[in-house]
Design a protein around this motif. Structure first.
Motif, mmCIF file in Angstrom:
data_model
loop_
_atom_site.group_PDB
_atom_site.id
_atom_site.type_symbol
_atom_site.label_atom_id
_atom_site.label_comp_id
_atom_site.label_asym_id
_atom_site.label_seq_id
_atom_site.Cartn_x
_atom_site.Cartn_y
_atom_site.Cartn_z
ATOM 1 N N ALA A 66 0.843 -1.210 0.000
ATOM 2 C CA ALA A 66 0.000 0.000 0.000
ATOM 3 C C ALA A 66 0.874 1.255 0.000
ATOM 4 N N ILE A 67 1.948 1.228 0.801
ATOM 5 C CA ILE A 67 2.841 2.400 0.868
ATOM 6 C C ILE A 67 3.423 2.692 -0.517
ATOM 7 N N SER A 69 2.403 1.612 -3.562
ATOM 8 C CA SER A 69 1.413 1.923 -4.594
ATOM 9 C C SER A 69 1.046 3.412 -4.526
ATOM 10 N N GLU A 70 0.852 3.890 -3.308
ATOM 11 C CA GLU A 70 0.507 5.310 -3.121
ATOM 12 C C GLU A 70 1.664 6.218 -3.558
ATOM 13 N N ARG A 71 2.879 5.801 -3.196
ATOM 14 C CA ARG A 71 4.062 6.630 -3.507
ATOM 15 C C ARG A 71 4.292 6.727 -5.026
ATOM 16 N N ASP A 73 2.196 6.954 -7.264
ATOM 17 C CA ASP A 73 1.253 7.894 -7.882
ATOM 18 C C ASP A 73 1.703 9.350 -7.762
ATOM 19 N N GLN A 74 2.737 9.601 -6.979
ATOM 20 C CA GLN A 74 3.204 10.988 -6.817
ATOM 21 C C GLN A 74 3.877 11.450 -8.119
ATOM 22 N N LYS A 103 -0.288 1.240 -13.994
ATOM 23 C CA LYS A 103 0.141 2.634 -14.176
ATOM 24 C C LYS A 103 0.878 2.805 -15.511
#
Ligand code: AP5
Ligand code: MG
Length: 216
Positions: A66-67, A69-71, A73-74, A103
């Motif tokens: 989760a960490i 995947s979110e990162r 997207d930055q 992505k």
């Protein structure tokens, strides 16, 4: 350029990632650093991760997937990134594939930094970082020019990691061989694995990595 740095604890992943950030202007995504930041901030993830990390075991796949995947997207990851310490299990490697595919991103290569176990223990035992800017040092191999003063920011406070005690390092090494080393075969089979000799000095390891990247 989208890289994974793979190697046991103390192999030099962080050291080489910092150099690649400076050279290529792409971010280092270190799950270890992100988890340590979560522990310092006292966040829910940090509270769940702290005891596991202090014991030298791996944090759950769900948390680190989760960490990352979110990162990813930055916006700063759009031009590329260096994954340092992730993925570390086959479940994480499969998750990485799915994340990147969703992505529209492709991995450039996986750099394996090879180092013998005895050397790893020495490197980890002597390691410390600047408390202000995070620059890495070593009691014997990488000393600041002026003792007690960071070369990069002039800071005078330094930290040692709680998981760098010899008994914890043994557990971390076992976790590497049991859970992470299967990734070597996984990426070899995909034609992405590029081993480098991590026993060489830091500049020589960087030179090998530069050569790998020049031949992509
Ligand atoms: P993490 O922070 O990733 O630690 P690690 O993989 O154990 O690796 P290290 O950071 O200790 O070593 P490094 O390879 O970066 O070496 P460095 O460049 O510092 O993970 C910590 C914990 O977080 C894990 O145990 C786990 O609990 C959790 N975690 C993190 N990611 C996770 C994930 N994906 N899944 C689940 N859990 C996760 O170099 C070491 C020293 O050697 C330095 O002093 C350096 O100056 C020196 N040095 C470097 N290169 C050389 C060289 N060529 N010659 C001489 N000295 C050198
Ligand atoms: Mg590191």
């Amino acid at each position: 350029m989208r890289l994974i740095l793979l190697g046991p604890p103390g192999a030099g992943k962080g050291t080489q990632a910092h150099r690649l950030v400076e050279q290529h202007g792409i971010p280092q995504l270190s799950t270890g650093d992100m988890l340590r930041a979560a522990v310092s901030a006292g966040s829910e993830v940090g509270l769940r991760a702290k005891a596991v990390m202090d014991a030298g075991n791996l944090v759950s796949d769900d948390i680190v997937n989760a960490i990352i995947s979110e990162r990813l997207d930055q916006p700063d990851c759009a031009a590329g990134f260096i994954l340092d310490g992730f993925p570390r299990t086959l479940v994480q490697a499969d998750a990485t594939n799915s994340m990147l595919a969703s992505k529209d991103m492709e991995l450039s290569c996986v750099i394996e930094i090879r180092v013998d176990d005895e050397i790893l223990a020495e490197r980890i035992g002597g390691r410390y970082t600047c408390a202000n800017c995070g620059a890495g040092y070593h009691d014997e191999n990488v000393k600041p020019a002026r003792e007690g003063v960071c070369d990069h920011c002039g800071g005078t406070e330094f930290n040692r990691r709680p998981d760098d005690k010899p008994e914890t390092v043994r557990t971390r090494l076992q976790a590497y061989y049991k859970e992470t080393s299967p990734l070597l075969g996984y990426y070899y089979a995909k034609g992405l694995l590029r081993p480098v000799d991590g026993m060489a000095d830091i500049d020589a390891v960087s030179a090998q990595i530069d050569e790998v990247l020049a031949n992509l």
